[in-house]
Design a protein around this motif. Sequence first.
Motif, mmCIF file in Angstrom:
data_model
loop_
_atom_site.group_PDB
_atom_site.id
_atom_site.type_symbol
_atom_site.label_atom_id
_atom_site.label_comp_id
_atom_site.label_asym_id
_atom_site.label_seq_id
_atom_site.Cartn_x
_atom_site.Cartn_y
_atom_site.Cartn_z
ATOM 1 N N GLY A 52 7.637 2.384 1.595
ATOM 2 C CA GLY A 52 6.994 3.018 0.458
ATOM 3 C C GLY A 52 6.972 2.054 -0.728
ATOM 4 N N PRO A 53 6.043 2.246 -1.650
ATOM 5 C CA PRO A 53 5.935 1.322 -2.792
ATOM 6 C C PRO A 53 7.095 1.483 -3.767
ATOM 7 C CG PRO A 53 4.431 3.156 -3.061
ATOM 8 C CD PRO A 53 5.023 3.306 -1.692
ATOM 9 N N LEU A 54 7.582 0.365 -4.254
ATOM 10 C CA LEU A 54 8.564 0.397 -5.327
ATOM 11 C C LEU A 54 7.880 0.849 -6.612
ATOM 12 C CD1 LEU A 54 10.485 -2.937 -4.686
ATOM 13 C CD2 LEU A 54 11.527 -0.660 -4.741
ATOM 14 N N ASP A 74 1.724 3.600 -15.479
ATOM 15 C CA ASP A 74 2.355 3.529 -14.163
ATOM 16 C C ASP A 74 1.596 2.646 -13.186
ATOM 17 O OD1 ASP A 74 4.630 5.125 -14.562
ATOM 18 O OD2 ASP A 74 3.481 6.965 -14.279
ATOM 19 N N HIS A 75 0.297 2.534 -13.364
ATOM 20 C CA HIS A 75 -0.528 1.822 -12.394
ATOM 21 C C HIS A 75 -1.101 0.550 -13.010
ATOM 22 C CE1 HIS A 75 -0.137 5.331 -9.859
ATOM 23 N NE2 HIS A 75 -0.574 6.091 -10.851
ATOM 24 N N GLY A 76 -1.350 -0.442 -12.151
ATOM 25 C CA GLY A 76 -1.877 -1.712 -12.613
ATOM 26 C C GLY A 76 -0.979 -2.852 -12.182
ATOM 27 N N GLU A 77 -1.103 -3.983 -12.840
ATOM 28 C CA GLU A 77 -0.270 -5.140 -12.533
ATOM 29 C C GLU A 77 1.208 -4.767 -12.671
ATOM 30 O OE1 GLU A 77 -0.871 -8.253 -11.606
ATOM 31 O OE2 GLU A 77 -3.065 -8.176 -11.613
ATOM 32 N N PRO A 78 2.038 -5.162 -11.709
ATOM 33 C CA PRO A 78 3.471 -4.867 -11.835
ATOM 34 C C PRO A 78 4.136 -5.796 -12.851
ATOM 35 C CG PRO A 78 3.073 -6.125 -9.832
ATOM 36 C CD PRO A 78 1.716 -5.845 -10.438
ATOM 37 N N TYR A 79 4.733 -5.218 -13.884
ATOM 38 C CA TYR A 79 5.401 -6.017 -14.904
ATOM 39 C C TYR A 79 6.911 -5.788 -14.917
ATOM 40 C CZ TYR A 79 0.798 -7.006 -16.870
ATOM 41 O OH TYR A 79 -0.493 -7.420 -17.039
ATOM 42 N N TYR A 80 7.306 -4.524 -14.879
ATOM 43 C CA TYR A 80 8.723 -4.213 -15.059
ATOM 44 C C TYR A 80 9.253 -3.381 -13.894
ATOM 45 C CZ TYR A 80 7.471 -5.279 -19.919
ATOM 46 O OH TYR A 80 6.994 -5.876 -21.063
ATOM 47 N N PRO A 81 10.340 -3.823 -13.252
ATOM 48 C CA PRO A 81 11.034 -2.939 -12.316
ATOM 49 C C PRO A 81 11.578 -1.730 -13.067
ATOM 50 C CG PRO A 81 11.811 -5.216 -12.143
ATOM 51 C CD PRO A 81 10.978 -5.135 -13.375
ATOM 52 N N VAL A 82 11.478 -0.559 -12.481
ATOM 53 C CA VAL A 82 11.926 0.664 -13.145
ATOM 54 C C VAL A 82 13.436 0.820 -12.971
ATOM 55 C CG1 VAL A 82 11.742 3.181 -13.195
ATOM 56 C CG2 VAL A 82 9.691 1.774 -12.849
ATOM 57 N N PRO A 83 14.185 0.857 -14.064
ATOM 58 C CA PRO A 83 15.652 0.892 -13.976
ATOM 59 C C PRO A 83 16.189 2.309 -13.784
ATOM 60 C CG PRO A 83 14.988 0.697 -16.256
ATOM 61 C CD PRO A 83 13.717 0.718 -15.451
ATOM 62 N N ALA A 84 15.878 2.886 -12.638
ATOM 63 C CA ALA A 84 16.309 4.248 -12.330
ATOM 64 C C ALA A 84 17.001 4.263 -10.971
ATOM 65 C CB ALA A 84 15.106 5.191 -12.339
ATOM 66 N N PRO A 85 17.884 5.235 -10.716
ATOM 67 C CA PRO A 85 18.690 5.234 -9.482
ATOM 68 C C PRO A 85 17.861 5.220 -8.199
ATOM 69 C CG PRO A 85 19.598 6.787 -11.070
ATOM 70 C CD PRO A 85 18.299 6.316 -11.639
ATOM 71 N N LEU A 90 8.454 -7.583 -4.285
ATOM 72 C CA LEU A 90 9.310 -7.492 -3.104
ATOM 73 C C LEU A 90 8.726 -6.545 -2.060
ATOM 74 C CD1 LEU A 90 12.021 -8.034 -1.658
ATOM 75 C CD2 LEU A 90 13.032 -6.222 -3.087
ATOM 76 N N ASP A 91 8.230 -5.393 -2.482
ATOM 77 C CA ASP A 91 7.702 -4.425 -1.528
ATOM 78 C C ASP A 91 6.416 -4.907 -0.863
ATOM 79 O OD1 ASP A 91 6.490 -4.253 -4.032
ATOM 80 O OD2 ASP A 91 6.226 -2.082 -3.963
ATOM 81 N N VAL A 92 5.612 -5.676 -1.593
ATOM 82 C CA VAL A 92 4.346 -6.164 -1.043
ATOM 83 C C VAL A 92 4.598 -7.137 0.111
ATOM 84 C CG1 VAL A 92 2.299 -7.549 -1.576
ATOM 85 C CG2 VAL A 92 3.052 -5.772 -3.161
ATOM 86 N N TYR A 93 5.659 -7.925 0.018
ATOM 87 C CA TYR A 93 5.984 -8.853 1.102
ATOM 88 C C TYR A 93 6.108 -8.099 2.418
ATOM 89 C CZ TYR A 93 8.441 -12.353 3.889
ATOM 90 O OH TYR A 93 8.800 -13.230 4.889
ATOM 91 N N PHE A 94 6.709 -6.918 2.380
ATOM 92 C CA PHE A 94 6.920 -6.116 3.580
ATOM 93 C C PHE A 94 5.844 -5.041 3.765
ATOM 94 C CE2 PHE A 94 11.172 -7.649 2.339
ATOM 95 C CZ PHE A 94 11.507 -8.331 3.510
#
Length: 388
Positions: free
Chosen positions: A251-253, A311-322, A242-246
């Motif tokens: 800031g990066p997700l 933390d870095h590399g291919e995005p696999y999991y959205p981080v479930p934090a506030p 989602l963040d890459v589209y914009f």
Amino acid sequence: MAEATRFDAVVVGAGLAGATMAERLACAGRSVLVVDRRDHLAGNAFDHPDVHGVVIHRYGPHIFHSNSDAVVAYLSRFTAWRPYQHRVLARVPWRGRSELVPVPINRITINRLYGTDLDSAGVAALLERLREPRAPLATSEDVVLNAVGRELYEAFFRGYTRKQWGRDPSELDAAVTARIPTRSDDDDRYFTDSFQAMPADGYAALVERMLAQPRIQVELGRDLSAAAAHALAPLVVWTGPLDVYFACDYGPLPWRSLRFEHEHRPVICAQAAPVINECDASVPFTRTSELTQITGQVHAGTTLTREFPQDHGEPYYPVPAPEAKALADRYRTRAAAEPATIFVGRLAQYRYFNMDQVVAAALTQAEKLGAPPDGPSGVRLHADRVGG
């Protein structure tokens, strides 16, 4: 003819979300270009023989399970299935020793760890004594302590979760552990969905068949920005981050990634279960998978895959934090104002989806765009029928 007028839609990403959207739009009579920056189809579900001929899942094991007859019916147009009930063992630190027991926690687990012979009622009573009631259940730690208490939390959840997410369970949303059941019976299956199976020829073959239509053109190894995609067609389906589209304007997700190590062994079977979780924080990887046990492939050797979260590399999991949710909501608000773009899938929606949920979400979006609403045998496709 200019390239911008050649297609009715561009689908960015050739995983299950993109393939479903492309197939449905093509069935509605639209010309579709599917692009993926990788050199293969099926996204993170990609499977292939390694150099030894053992079929592996390059990006970790993908197990299909669903409670949606509609999603199963739709995918069954493109694959036969091999019935498969997933089972997982966990290696846990327990009172000064290491124990290998079934997860999710069940009667077998409890009796082995505590040296008891309890029936289901006895296990339920023990768990009731062990639990630490919490209200509200705001974090992952709250959920587990409320269900099984401190000792089982420390053995099964805390170390594993900290490795997986790089954060303590007390810092993560309750949903992370709320989806993991605790059972008092002997059911040692990881999932309980009504349909559990693996595509007989693999996920790559499944997606290839989905995209094998004359109205669909596929280009692999092509990385498209949002602007470049919109230059090619009036409609863009975005399945990337989602963040890459914009262009990461806010800031990066935060994404959680994985590093994989594959080890071949000249034996038919190397471990006691298809997947073994490593719950001890001192072990640097989270789990080891043996795909021959999952795919049913008969081979003289086997390949083990270990997963090292990072933390870095291919995005696999959205981080479930506030703070991650707050930033994602800013991007979602902006995405809602993009009428010529459909955002679908785990990365594009910044939500943890199982594979059937991804397909269901894509089917729903495609139907809104005028794609045929019915699967085979007149089964109507509804995202709300999909299990977790």
